[in-house]
Design a protein around this motif. Structure first.
Motif, PDB file in Angstrom:
ATOM      1  N   ILE A   1      12.641  12.229  33.270  1.00  0.00           N
ATOM      2  CA  ILE A   1      13.147  12.173  34.651  1.00  0.00           C
ATOM      3  C   ILE A   1      13.156  13.569  35.260  1.00  0.00           C
ATOM      4  O   ILE A   1      12.703  13.775  36.392  1.00  0.00           O
ATOM      5  CB  ILE A   1      14.543  11.525  34.688  1.00  0.00           C
ATOM      6  CG1 ILE A   1      14.433  10.030  34.365  1.00  0.00           C
ATOM      7  CG2 ILE A   1      15.201  11.727  36.055  1.00  0.00           C
ATOM      8  CD1 ILE A   1      15.764   9.351  34.122  1.00  0.00           C
ATOM      9  N   ALA A   2      13.674  14.548  34.522  1.00  0.00           N
ATOM     10  CA  ALA A   2      13.686  15.914  35.046  1.00  0.00           C
ATOM     11  C   ALA A   2      12.265  16.434  35.268  1.00  0.00           C
ATOM     12  O   ALA A   2      11.986  17.095  36.276  1.00  0.00           O
ATOM     13  CB  ALA A   2      14.446  16.829  34.083  1.00  0.00           C
TER      14      ALA A   2
ATOM     15  N   PHE B   1      19.241  18.673  27.303  1.00  0.00           N
ATOM     16  CA  PHE B   1      18.277  18.004  26.432  1.00  0.00           C
ATOM     17  C   PHE B   1      16.869  18.576  26.569  1.00  0.00           C
ATOM     18  O   PHE B   1      15.935  18.097  25.935  1.00  0.00           O
ATOM     19  CB  PHE B   1      18.268  16.504  26.745  1.00  0.00           C
ATOM     20  CG  PHE B   1      19.653  15.924  26.828  1.00  0.00           C
ATOM     21  CD1 PHE B   1      20.428  15.777  25.692  1.00  0.00           C
ATOM     22  CD2 PHE B   1      20.214  15.571  28.056  1.00  0.00           C
ATOM     23  CE1 PHE B   1      21.709  15.281  25.757  1.00  0.00           C
ATOM     24  CE2 PHE B   1      21.499  15.072  28.134  1.00  0.00           C
ATOM     25  CZ  PHE B   1      22.250  14.933  26.983  1.00  0.00           C
ATOM     26  N   GLU B   2      16.719  19.624  27.396  1.00  0.00           N
ATOM     27  CA  GLU B   2      15.404  20.212  27.617  1.00  0.00           C
ATOM     28  C   GLU B   2      14.856  20.831  26.328  1.00  0.00           C
ATOM     29  O   GLU B   2      15.593  21.419  25.545  1.00  0.00           O
ATOM     30  CB  GLU B   2      15.496  21.291  28.704  1.00  0.00           C
ATOM     31  CG  GLU B   2      14.152  21.883  29.108  1.00  0.00           C
ATOM     32  CD  GLU B   2      14.273  22.872  30.264  1.00  0.00           C
ATOM     33  OE1 GLU B   2      13.245  23.182  30.878  1.00  0.00           O
ATOM     34  OE2 GLU B   2      15.412  23.317  30.544  1.00  0.00           O
ATOM     35  N   VAL B   3      13.553  20.692  26.140  1.00  0.00           N
ATOM     36  CA  VAL B   3      12.867  21.313  25.010  1.00  0.00           C
ATOM     37  C   VAL B   3      11.998  22.443  25.562  1.00  0.00           C
ATOM     38  O   VAL B   3      11.110  22.209  26.388  1.00  0.00           O
ATOM     39  CB  VAL B   3      12.003  20.297  24.249  1.00  0.00           C
ATOM     40  CG1 VAL B   3      11.273  20.985  23.094  1.00  0.00           C
ATOM     41  CG2 VAL B   3      12.864  19.149  23.721  1.00  0.00           C
ATOM     42  N   GLY B   4      12.268  23.671  25.130  1.00  0.00           N
ATOM     43  CA  GLY B   4      11.556  24.817  25.679  1.00  0.00           C
ATOM     44  C   GLY B   4      11.885  24.986  27.148  1.00  0.00           C
ATOM     45  O   GLY B   4      13.046  24.912  27.552  1.00  0.00           O
ATOM     46  N   ALA B   5      10.858  25.179  27.942  1.00  0.00           N
ATOM     47  CA  ALA B   5      11.033  25.332  29.394  1.00  0.00           C
ATOM     48  C   ALA B   5      10.248  24.254  30.120  1.00  0.00           C
ATOM     49  O   ALA B   5       9.604  24.514  31.125  1.00  0.00           O
ATOM     50  CB  ALA B   5      10.592  26.722  29.832  1.00  0.00           C
ATOM     51  N   GLU B   6      10.342  23.009  29.619  1.00  0.00           N
ATOM     52  CA  GLU B   6       9.498  21.946  30.152  1.00  0.00           C
ATOM     53  C   GLU B   6       9.850  21.551  31.588  1.00  0.00           C
ATOM     54  O   GLU B   6       9.032  20.949  32.279  1.00  0.00           O
ATOM     55  CB  GLU B   6       9.544  20.711  29.237  1.00  0.00           C
ATOM     56  CG  GLU B   6      10.934  20.113  29.097  1.00  0.00           C
ATOM     57  CD  GLU B   6      10.991  19.002  28.062  1.00  0.00           C
ATOM     58  OE1 GLU B   6       9.931  18.452  27.700  1.00  0.00           O
ATOM     59  OE2 GLU B   6      12.108  18.680  27.616  1.00  0.00           O
ATOM     60  N   PHE B   7      11.054  21.883  32.038  1.00  0.00           N
ATOM     61  CA  PHE B   7      11.361  21.733  33.464  1.00  0.00           C
ATOM     62  C   PHE B   7      12.123  22.947  33.981  1.00  0.00           C
ATOM     63  O   PHE B   7      13.115  22.845  34.679  1.00  0.00           O
ATOM     64  CB  PHE B   7      12.077  20.409  33.796  1.00  0.00           C
ATOM     65  CG  PHE B   7      13.193  19.979  32.867  1.00  0.00           C
ATOM     66  CD1 PHE B   7      14.495  20.396  33.076  1.00  0.00           C
ATOM     67  CD2 PHE B   7      12.925  19.135  31.806  1.00  0.00           C
ATOM     68  CE1 PHE B   7      15.523  19.980  32.240  1.00  0.00           C
ATOM     69  CE2 PHE B   7      13.945  18.712  30.957  1.00  0.00           C
ATOM     70  CZ  PHE B   7      15.246  19.133  31.177  1.00  0.00           C
ATOM     71  N   GLY B   8      11.591  24.113  33.655  1.00  0.00           N
ATOM     72  CA  GLY B   8      12.082  25.355  34.227  1.00  0.00           C
ATOM     73  C   GLY B   8      12.868  26.239  33.306  1.00  0.00           C
ATOM     74  O   GLY B   8      12.982  27.446  33.534  1.00  0.00           O
ATOM     75  N   GLY B   9      13.495  25.678  32.268  1.00  0.00           N
ATOM     76  CA  GLY B   9      14.240  26.482  31.315  1.00  0.00           C
ATOM     77  C   GLY B   9      15.446  27.188  31.892  1.00  0.00           C
ATOM     78  O   GLY B   9      15.852  28.245  31.394  1.00  0.00           O
TER      79      GLY B   9
END
Length: 329
Positions: free
Chosen positions: A306-307, A200-208
């Protein structure tokens, strides 16, 4: 759907967030306050919640709007952070009017961080003062990770923290989430690198880094936290928000749906030793909302928040657990 300009809950127009923390205490408080009172409800799925004034958020209760919501560390002591926010609202002349009396309404929820290595030898409860500081600090931009209510948070394998994320729906409705993540469960798969929320990540908002390519995930529930503490020092507490016009009953349905975000980002979730709770609020500034789409977006935002909470956690002296950044340097 795309993220809002800040990728924070404050992308919802009319909302402000304030953090306050004490580094020696290893704890803190976070407040969400609006330009005006907002409609809100709540849903609890954890087995060990700690709350204040949540009964008035039920759809059948007479109060239609509240002035702020509080997330705090400190277990039962942390509920007094709401009193500090009440003090700030009263000084600003804000609250529910009953005759000549003005009563600020501030529901709140807490997580357990009393055994996280911080100095808990205080004689006077510090959380009222933290609540007032958080209220006074409310702004559109705020720190993630080791800040506010996430200051002393721990997940199963690494430090927890404070996270936030947002989405803008195709019709222009904005949805955001704010979370203090302190769960029994893990937010990363075995190996400490990949986040369960990665799909569910968008771009690299928690590391990609993308999803873990391994299979059979969730079969092992290893926990550094459990080895450092007893199993009862936990809880993920969150607020999801939208500018769509929703009733209290509709806010409750969004809160229910948003809990899926906890389950997608944390393994296991909603345990007997967590107090997992989600507030949902509507500022009411937009058109009537599509409750299904808003609930779906709220769950996506909450997983990502959360991530992001764990991804942005930073080390402090005396930490019981490492940060994600320490493990993935």
């Amino acid at each position: 759907m795309n993220t809002g300009p800040r990728n924070l809950i404050t992308d919802v127009p009319g909302l402000w967030v304030g953090n306050a923390q004490d580094e020696m205490l290893k704890s803190g408080t976070t407040v969400v306050v609006g330009d005006a009172p907002f409609t809100a409800s709540v849903h609890v799925m954890g087995g060990a919640p700690g709350t204040r004034e949540t009964d008035l958020l039920a759809p059948d209760k007479s109060v239609e709007a509240v002035d702020a919501l509080v997330l705090s560390g400190g277990s039962a002591f942390g509920l007094d952070a709401c009193s500090g926010v009440v003090d700030g609202l009263r000084a600003a002349g804000r609250g529910f009017q009953v005759g000549g009396a003005v009563i600020p309404l501030v529901p709140g929820a807490i997580l357990f961080d009393l055994l996280n290595g911080g100095d808990k030898t205080w004689s006077d409860n510090p959380y009222r003062a933290l609540g007032r500081r958080a209220f006074d600090a409310a702004t559109l931009e705020f720190e993630l990770g080791t800040a506010g209510a996430g200051t002393g948070a721990l997940s199963a394998m690494m430090k927890g923290g404070l996270g936030s994320a947002s989405l803008v729906l195709p019709d222009g409705t904005t949805v955001g989430a704010l979370v203090a993540a302190n769960p029994v469960g893990a937010v990363t798969t075995p190996g400490d690198r990949h986040f369960y929320a990665a799909p569910f990540e968008v771009g690299a908002e928690f590391g990609g880094l993308g999803p873990d390519p391994a299979s059979g995930l969730g079969m092992s529930l290893d926990s550094r936290k459990l080895r450092a503490q007893t199993p009862r020092e936990n809880t993920t507490i969150a607020i999801v928000a939208t500018n769509a016009a929703l009733t209290k009953a509709q806010c409750h349905r969004v809160a229910v749906a948003a809990h899926d975000g906890i389950g997608r980002a944390t393994v296991p979730a909603h345990t007997p030793h967590d107090g997992d709770l989600v507030f949902a609020l509507s500022t009411g500034g937009g058109t009537p909302g599509d409750v299904m789409m808003i609930g779906h977006a709220a769950a996506l935002c909450l997983s990502r928040a959360i991530a992001r909470a764990i991804f942005h956690a930073s080390p402090r002296p005396g930490d019981l657990l490492p940060c994600w950044s320490d493990l993935n340097a």
